[in-house]
Design a protein around this motif. Structure first.
Motif, short mmCIF file in Angstrom:
data_model
loop_
_atom_site.label_atom_id
_atom_site.label_comp_id
_atom_site.label_asym_id
_atom_site.label_seq_id
_atom_site.Cartn_x
_atom_site.Cartn_y
_atom_site.Cartn_z
N PRO A 74 0.87 -1.07 -0.02
CA PRO A 74 0.09 0.12 0.03
C PRO A 74 0.76 1.17 -0.08
CG PRO A 74 -0.77 -1.53 1.69
CD PRO A 74 0.63 -2.03 1.22
N VAL A 75 1.67 1.13 0.69
CA VAL A 75 2.88 2.51 0.88
C VAL A 75 3.49 2.67 -0.50
CG1 VAL A 75 4.88 3.47 1.97
CG2 VAL A 75 3.19 2.20 3.39
N TYR A 76 3.80 1.64 -1.42
CA TYR A 76 4.56 1.83 -2.78
C TYR A 76 3.64 2.46 -3.50
CZ TYR A 76 5.98 0.93 -7.37
OH TYR A 76 6.21 1.08 -8.73
N TRP A 77 2.33 2.16 -3.61
CA TRP A 77 1.34 2.62 -4.54
C TRP A 77 0.89 4.15 -4.01
CZ3 TRP A 77 1.25 0.83 -9.07
CH2 TRP A 77 1.36 -0.46 -9.44
N LEU A 78 0.98 4.29 -2.94
CA LEU A 78 0.59 5.81 -2.26
C LEU A 78 1.78 6.65 -2.85
CD1 LEU A 78 -0.82 7.87 -0.64
CD2 LEU A 78 0.10 6.97 1.49
N LEU A 79 3.01 6.12 -2.56
CA LEU A 79 4.24 7.16 -3.14
C LEU A 79 4.17 7.26 -4.23
CD1 LEU A 79 6.89 5.53 -0.44
CD2 LEU A 79 6.08 7.67 -0.48
N MET A 80 3.66 6.52 -5.10
CA MET A 80 3.63 6.79 -6.92
C MET A 80 2.73 7.62 -7.16
SD MET A 80 6.20 5.08 -8.07
CE MET A 80 6.83 5.32 -6.59
N SER A 81 1.78 7.90 -6.00
CA SER A 81 0.71 9.10 -6.54
C SER A 81 1.18 10.25 -5.90
CB SER A 81 -0.35 8.65 -5.89
OG SER A 81 -0.40 8.83 -4.42
N GLU A 82 2.06 10.32 -5.09
CA GLU A 82 2.46 11.82 -4.45
C GLU A 82 3.90 12.36 -4.54
OE1 GLU A 82 1.14 10.90 -0.59
OE2 GLU A 82 3.11 10.09 0.08
N LEU A 83 4.65 11.44 -4.97
CA LEU A 83 6.06 11.87 -5.03
C LEU A 83 6.49 12.88 -6.03
CD1 LEU A 83 8.54 8.72 -4.54
CD2 LEU A 83 8.45 10.83 -3.03
N PHE A 84 5.87 12.87 -7.05
CA PHE A 84 6.28 13.68 -8.51
C PHE A 84 5.59 15.04 -8.61
CE2 PHE A 84 6.94 8.77 -9.48
CZ PHE A 84 8.20 8.97 -9.34
N PRO A 85 6.18 15.85 -9.29
CA PRO A 85 5.77 17.31 -9.33
C PRO A 85 4.63 17.07 -10.34
CG PRO A 85 8.18 17.33 -9.52
CD PRO A 85 7.83 15.79 -9.27
N MET A 86 3.65 18.10 -10.13
CA MET A 86 2.41 18.29 -10.87
C MET A 86 2.61 18.14 -12.36
SD MET A 86 -0.83 18.41 -11.20
CE MET A 86 -1.01 17.77 -12.82
N HIS A 87 3.60 18.93 -12.83
CA HIS A 87 3.64 19.01 -14.46
C HIS A 87 4.29 17.61 -15.32
CE1 HIS A 87 2.26 23.12 -14.01
NE2 HIS A 87 2.20 23.27 -15.26
N VAL A 88 4.95 16.81 -14.38
CA VAL A 88 5.47 15.69 -14.80
C VAL A 88 5.02 14.49 -14.31
CG1 VAL A 88 7.58 16.65 -15.83
CG2 VAL A 88 7.57 16.12 -13.57
N ARG A 89 3.96 14.63 -13.34
CA ARG A 89 3.39 13.60 -12.26
C ARG A 89 2.86 12.36 -13.25
NH1 ARG A 89 -0.59 15.89 -8.83
NH2 ARG A 89 1.76 16.55 -7.71
N GLY A 90 2.47 12.55 -14.53
CA GLY A 90 2.12 11.46 -15.30
C GLY A 90 3.12 10.69 -15.83
N VAL A 91 4.09 11.40 -16.58
CA VAL A 91 5.10 10.78 -17.07
C VAL A 91 5.89 10.00 -16.11
CG1 VAL A 91 6.65 12.76 -17.24
CG2 VAL A 91 6.81 11.02 -19.05
N LEU A 92 6.28 10.76 -15.01
CA LEU A 92 7.17 10.13 -14.12
C LEU A 92 6.68 9.09 -13.45
CD1 LEU A 92 9.42 12.75 -12.59
CD2 LEU A 92 9.50 11.73 -14.63
N THR A 93 5.18 9.11 -13.32
CA THR A 93 4.62 7.94 -12.26
C THR A 93 4.51 6.72 -13.23
OG1 THR A 93 3.43 9.36 -10.98
CG2 THR A 93 2.57 7.10 -11.49
N GLY A 94 4.21 7.00 -14.51
CA GLY A 94 4.29 5.90 -15.74
C GLY A 94 5.45 5.31 -15.67
N THR A 95 6.70 6.14 -15.87
CA THR A 95 8.06 5.77 -16.26
C THR A 95 8.42 4.69 -14.80
OG1 THR A 95 8.98 7.65 -17.24
CG2 THR A 95 10.56 6.03 -16.46
#
Length: 475
Positions: free
Chosen positions: A385-406
């Motif tokens: 659960p912590v892994y998926w939560l961190l994937m949702s909140e770690l990355f800045p807004m303007h690159v959140r999708g591309v960095l989460t996807g990567t």
């Protein structure tokens, strides 16, 4: 900007109209996670029937094509994560999930009616595109809709729905195999995955777009309209809008890969995200989810008893996730991960000792099963659960999708490597394989302790400023 210090503990927010609306948004979005879980779990029950000859209702699978059919979804998921990350930044989280529901449905129908191994592999790959896309998009969408006080528990519903989908797959596999004796029962097993795919599409028609994505496109009036539906007070709405405007001014020219390659602290975040994918997968969790029957059969347990234990895996994972959702609202991300890794190291070492030292028999089988279930308890309670939560909140807004996807794509690659290497390692090294896992997890514990910043208790905008300050210190 909000304070970077950890806020004092607060009572749970009241059950307002807004909080109920956000909960409904999370339920709609996590239909993608339910489909993800079902599609990754159903193959364990379908493969034995697909191995029957074509004239008997199967596809004539061999051990080699078993592996190809199974891994096609994993490698499709890696590519799907990358594609969905870029698409969700460009077209929005909601629109991307609507498209993924269609890809899910195409994959489900293709695998259900596949007349040959080649088409089955191709359609499993298509299904993997949807699974990977959902795995990177759903947590981000929920995190951007939820407020700081609800984000951890709502995003953790994603993991709950994944393990629920896996458990449903295990139970329906056993039930269909028992009550429907035809060799083509595997087609019915696969067809059921259409249900969450349709529910995902319908659910996305009934929810608004992410306010943070709208703000990133300078659609502030639309962002305000959404916030008015999902926030309890005008003060909170104005605070979040102000934070979004300030970040837009800072990040307007920093979207896409140019922001990543040219900004040291964002590069560090990406490496941390990739490292967390390694941590999650090299616990060996999917070695147990995919190969528990093989492990238990090596102790002398019969085939039917070993298959029944797979349902036990699903039950324990589901219970552990419920506990994890409760814990994640009370404790930080770092201490949960560090505690979970400590227990994972202990259970992996214990399993290796059981397989190495105990004589073959029921006692050895039960001891091995106990180690596996203890491992899954702590893994699903404190790490997943912590892994998926961190994937949702770690990355800045303007690159959140591309960095989460990567980052999530790399996690799928690590998943595939574990699935590929584990049976080979078991064949060559036997019980020593689990001591190797324990050693790898010691390194993972060191990584989390030294590299992972704490993210609990901050808004996404406040967190972005905090991470830039923390990770930029050494630049």
């Amino acid at each position: 900007m909000p304070s970077h210090s950890e806020p004092p503990a607060k009572a749970a927010p009241p059950d307002t109209k807004e909080s109920r609306f956000v909960f409904k948004v999370a339920i709609a979005a996590t239909m993608g996670a339910l489909a993800f879980g079902y599609d990754t779990g159903v193959i364990s029950g379908a493969l034995p029937f697909m191995s029957a000859p074509l004239e008997q209702g199967g596809l004539g699978l061999t051990p080699v094509t078993d592996g190809i059919v199974t891994s096609a979804l994993v490698f499709g998921a890696a590519i799907g994560s990358l594609m969905a990350g870029t698409l969700s930044d460009k077209y929005g989280r909601r629109t991307t999930l609507m498209g993924l529901s269609l890809v899910f449905l195409i994959g489900v129908l293709g695998t259900t009616f596949a007349p040959s191994v080649a088409i089955m592999v191709a359609m499993r790959f298509v299904l993997g595109l949807a699974v990977g896309g959902a795995s990177s998009t759903v947590p981000v969408f929920i995190a951007e809709m939820a407020g700081p006080s609800r984000r951890a528990r709502l995003v953790s519903q994603n993991e709950l729905m994944i393990v629920s989908g896996q458990l449903i797959a295990y139970i329906l596999n056993a039930a269909l195999a028992h009550f429907y004796g035809s060799p083509d029962v595997w087609r019915y097993m696969l067809a059921i995955a259409a249900v969450p795919a349709v529910l995902l599409g319908l659910g996305m028609l009934m929810v608004p777009a992410s306010p943070r994505w709208l703000a990133s496109k300078n659609r502030m009036d639309d962002a305000r309209a959404v916030l008015e539906q999902i926030r309890s007070s005008d003060k909170q709405i104005e605070r979040e809008l102000d934070e979004m405007v300030k970040l837009n001014e800072i990040d307007r020219d920093q979207a896409g890969w140019s922001a990543v390659l040219g900004t040291p602290w964002i590069r560090k975040l990406l490496w941390i995200g990739i490292g967390l994918g390694f941590v999650a997968q090299f616990t060996g969790v999917n070695a147990f989810m995919y190969f528990t029957p093989i492990i238990l059969k090596s102790t002398g347990l019969g085939t039917n008893a070993a298959l029944t234990a797979t349902i036990g895996n699903g039950v324990v994972a589901l219970i552990a996730t419920f506990i994890g959702i409760w814990l994640i609202g009370k404790h930080g991300r770092r201490p949960m991960l560090m505690t979970g890794l400590g227990f994972v190291i202990a259970t992996q070492a214990a399993l290796g000792a059981v397989l190495l030292l105990m004589p073959e028999g029921l006692l050895k089988s039960y001891a091995a099963l106990a180690c596996i279930l203890c491992f899954l308890l702590f893994m699903q309670m404190l790490i997943s659960p912590v892994y998926w939560l961190l994937m949702s909140e770690l990355f800045p807004m303007h690159v959140r999708g591309v960095l989460t996807g990567t980052a999530v794509a790399c996690q799928w690659v690590f998943n595939g490597l574990v699935a590929l290497l584990f049976p080979i390692a078991m064949a060559h090294f036997g019980s020593a394989t689990f001591f190797v896992f324990a050693g790898i997890n010691v390194l993972s514990l060191i990584f989390v302790t030294t590299c992972l910043p704490e993210t609990k208790g901050k808004s996404l905008e406040g967190l972005e400023t905090f991470l830039e300050k923390e990770l930029g210190k050494s630049n």
